[in-house]
Design an enzyme around this catalytic site. Structure first.
Site, mmCIF file in Angstrom:
data_model
loop_
_atom_site.group_PDB
_atom_site.id
_atom_site.type_symbol
_atom_site.label_atom_id
_atom_site.label_comp_id
_atom_site.label_asym_id
_atom_site.label_seq_id
_atom_site.Cartn_x
_atom_site.Cartn_y
_atom_site.Cartn_z
ATOM 1 N N GLU A 58 72.120 25.838 117.761
ATOM 2 C CA GLU A 58 71.915 26.793 116.748
ATOM 3 C C GLU A 58 71.211 27.994 117.013
ATOM 4 O O GLU A 58 70.221 27.832 116.938
ATOM 5 C CB GLU A 58 71.918 26.292 115.297
ATOM 6 N N ASP A 109 69.248 22.412 116.035
ATOM 7 C CA ASP A 109 68.924 22.858 114.773
ATOM 8 C C ASP A 109 67.796 24.069 115.138
ATOM 9 O O ASP A 109 66.929 23.824 115.919
ATOM 10 C CB ASP A 109 68.217 22.143 113.921
HETATM 11 C C1 GLC Z 1 69.483 25.051 110.061
HETATM 12 C C2 GLC Z 1 70.680 24.157 109.293
HETATM 13 C C3 GLC Z 1 70.166 24.241 107.865
HETATM 14 C C4 GLC Z 1 68.858 23.753 107.644
HETATM 15 C C5 GLC Z 1 67.939 24.718 108.284
HETATM 16 C C6 GLC Z 1 66.594 23.897 108.499
HETATM 17 O O1 GLC Z 1 69.796 26.342 109.830
HETATM 18 O O2 GLC Z 1 71.978 24.442 109.609
HETATM 19 O O3 GLC Z 1 71.216 23.436 107.038
HETATM 20 O O4 GLC Z 1 68.474 23.705 106.275
HETATM 21 O O5 GLC Z 1 68.150 24.642 109.764
HETATM 22 O O6 GLC Z 1 66.537 22.789 109.107
#
Ligand code: GLC
Length: 569
Positions: A272, A220
């Site tokens: 991500e 994440d």
């Molecule tokens: C990322 C996740 C999202 C979450 C954020 C904070 O972007 O994909 O769903 O709210 O991180 O952890």
């Protein structure tokens, strides 16, 4: 034109325990399937549903966070990284999912949230109790405020979810005190990754899950973990380059990769990483860092041949043969809705990628579903991994018509309702046209945690199972046929195409997309043999239906499906 593979990236094709170029199914557990009837999806429900994922032809599942959490951001606020949230089940239920998945040939990826935890986490609670200057506070980013009485936040950074990225605490003596940084909701305090305690703890957490048999992690906000020294103000223009993508983040992923590689067969990491320029991804993909990073460049494009082609070229240029492509996920509006809305072809390329994929406004759903299937046909033909978000295979649209009082996303609350947020792509799946919560829950259970609108029944899985022309049938066909046709060829070769068409050869196949609203003849110059897949019925063999993708055998290729490198141009 052929896209050459940067040699430095060629080895990122090796994905540890995953097969090369896998199809990965993203499970938003809360909304996948509810076995115990409380209206919330759970691990036992997932275990029951794994057959459906395997039948689709996928190689792995990525499970959104299922750790102990107060669920303020539905699991992205973790209170204990070594426990399963009771609403999802137990560690025993988790092991049962792992066993069953592995038995079906599905690898299991978890989600690691390392930028922040929940305010309920024992470390944060201890930090609040221990007060300024303590070792406990040094695991987070606590600072004194600015202004005469410390009443102003320490800098001008903004939370991704809206409002300031700082919240002031009351000290143990009851007085207003320090501020802590939270890149997201105030219930999600950021760790201080410059503190060695934090690095050691996360290596231990990873080990905990790897030892249980987990095959890898989605990371994440991988670009967020380290902040610029001194926490300087953001200059106020666009991307906050002192908050995100600091060079020190790479040390973290090198240590994680080394740990993963120490297991037989290795463990897999996909990041991500939302950044304004895809070029910045390359550093994360160095051979000793992450195997892959999501390519969001394709996800945010409008339905347009030129824009999609440019995004694909960019993705392959940055990630070589191994982009992790996705058209949807739990943070953006569903593809079927996005492609059914008015397409913004003249808008400049968006810099805030998340909000670019969360436009509201009316959508032509029949058109959107056609285009989403065609886009899946494009994505599944590309070199790289294909991530499919649950419900995409049913052609599910975004649910805009949720009652205000049902909404749960912190984005909705932090923007005072100005932004709908992400609840609309998280509505529980319709497994059956009839039955409790459209087959999501067993009979006699509680209402689903987010209400399912009545029209969702039209997308029910059981009905789609019976229809050979359903989105489900098309996705299944695409996923099963992609390897025999395209193999794992690391590059593609574009074919000259009239306006509105996009086509390339790869391995032993040809992928052709008709972006227009009219049937288009297959150009006679294309080296196509038999058509093996079409996302829309195609009565005539040499015509591409409107808004559709077709896959053909490359003329003269070996139909047995061997020698997949031969046409690797
Ligand atoms: C990322 C996740 C999202 C979450 C954020 C904070 O972007 O994909 O769903 O709210 O991180 O952890």
């Amino acid at each position: 034109m052929t896209l050459a593979l940067p040699t430095s990236l060629a080895q990122s094709d090796k994905l540890g325990p995953l097969p090369s170029q896998p199809a990965v199914y993203q499970v938003y557990l809360r909304s996948f399937r509810d076995a115990d009837g409380d209206g919330v999806g759970d691990l036992a429900g997932l275990r029951d549903g794994l057959d459906a994922i395997a039948a689709l032809g996928c190689d792995a599942v990525w499970l959104n966070p299922c750790y102990l959490s107060p669920q303020r951001d539905h699991g992205y606020d973790i209170a204990d990284y070594r426990q399963i949230d009771p609403s999802y089940g137990t560690l025993g239920d988790f092991d049962a999912v792992l066993d069953r998945a592995h038995g079906l040939g599905l690898r299991v990826l978890m989600d690691m949230v390392a930028n922040h935890c929940s305010a309920d986490h024992a470390w944060f609670q201890a930090a609040l109790d221990a007060g300024p200057g303590s070792e406990e506070r040094a695991r987070f980013i606590f600072r004194d405020g600015r202004g005469e009485h410390g009443e102003l936040p320490p800098n001008n950074w903004e939370s991704v979810f809206g409002g300031p990225a700082w919240t002031r605490v009351s000290e143990p003596d009851g007085q207003p005190g320090q501020w802590y940084l939270h890149s997201f909701d105030s219930s999600q305090p950021d760790f201080d990754w410059r503190n060695p305690d934090v690095a050691a703890e996360f290596l231990d957490v990873l080990r905990f899950w790897f030892d249980r048999g987990v095959d890898g992690f989605r990371i994440d906000v991988a670009h967020g973990t380290v902040k610029a020294l001194g926490l300087p103000d953001h200059d106020g223009r666009g991307h906050n380059s002192v908050m995100w993508d600091q060079p020190e983040v790479h040390e973290i992923y090198r240590s994680w990769r080394a740990l993963g590689d120490s297991y037989p067969g290795g463990k897999y990491f996909v990041g991500e990483v939302w950044l304004p320029s895809q070029d910045r991804l390359a550093d994360y993909l160095r051979p000793d860092e992450l195997h892959q990073a999501f390519d969001f460049g394709l996800l945010i494009q409008p339905w347009d041949a030129g824009r999609m082609r440019a995004a694909i070229e960019e993705g392959l240029r940055v990630a070589g043969s191994a982009p992790a492509w996705a058209l949807s996920n739990h943070d953006v509006h569903r593809a079927a809705t996005r492609y059914g809305q008015t397409q913004l072809l003249d808008a400049p390329p968006p810099t805030d990628m998340i909000s670019a994929a969360r436009r509201t406004g009316p959508a032509d759903m029949a058109l959107g579903v056609r285009r989403a299937k065609a886009a899946a046909g494009l994505l599944l033909a590309l070199p790289g991994s294909a991530f499919l978000y649950q419900g995409e295979e049913l052609g599910l649209p975004e649910v805009f018509d949720l009652p205000d009082e049902a909404r749960q996303d912190p984005i909705w609350f932090r923007s005072d309702g100005a932004q709908l947020g992400r609840d609309g792509c998280r509505v529980p799946l319709p497994w059956a046209a009839d039955g409790a919560n459209l087959g999501f829950s067993p009979d006699g259970g509680a209402p689903a945690w987010l209400p399912q609108p009545a029209w969702l029944a039209r997308f029910a899985r059981d009905d789609q199972e019976r229809r050979p022309d359903s989105p489900l049938a098309v996705y299944r066909d695409l996923i099963h046929r992609r390897r025999p046709l395209f193999g794992t060829a690391p590059s593609l070769h574009w074919l000259d195409s009239p306006d509105g068409l996009l086509a390339f050869t790869r391995g032993m196949g040809v992928c052709a997309v008709n972006f227009t609203d009219r049937p288009q003849p297959v150009p006679s110059s294309w080296p196509v043999g038999v058509r093996v897949v079409t996302t829309e019925p195609a009565p005539e063999p040499t015509v591409l239906p409107p808004n559709s993708t077709s896959w053909f055998q490359l003329a003269g290729s070996d139909p047995t499906g061997r020698d997949d490198q031969r046409h690797n141009l």
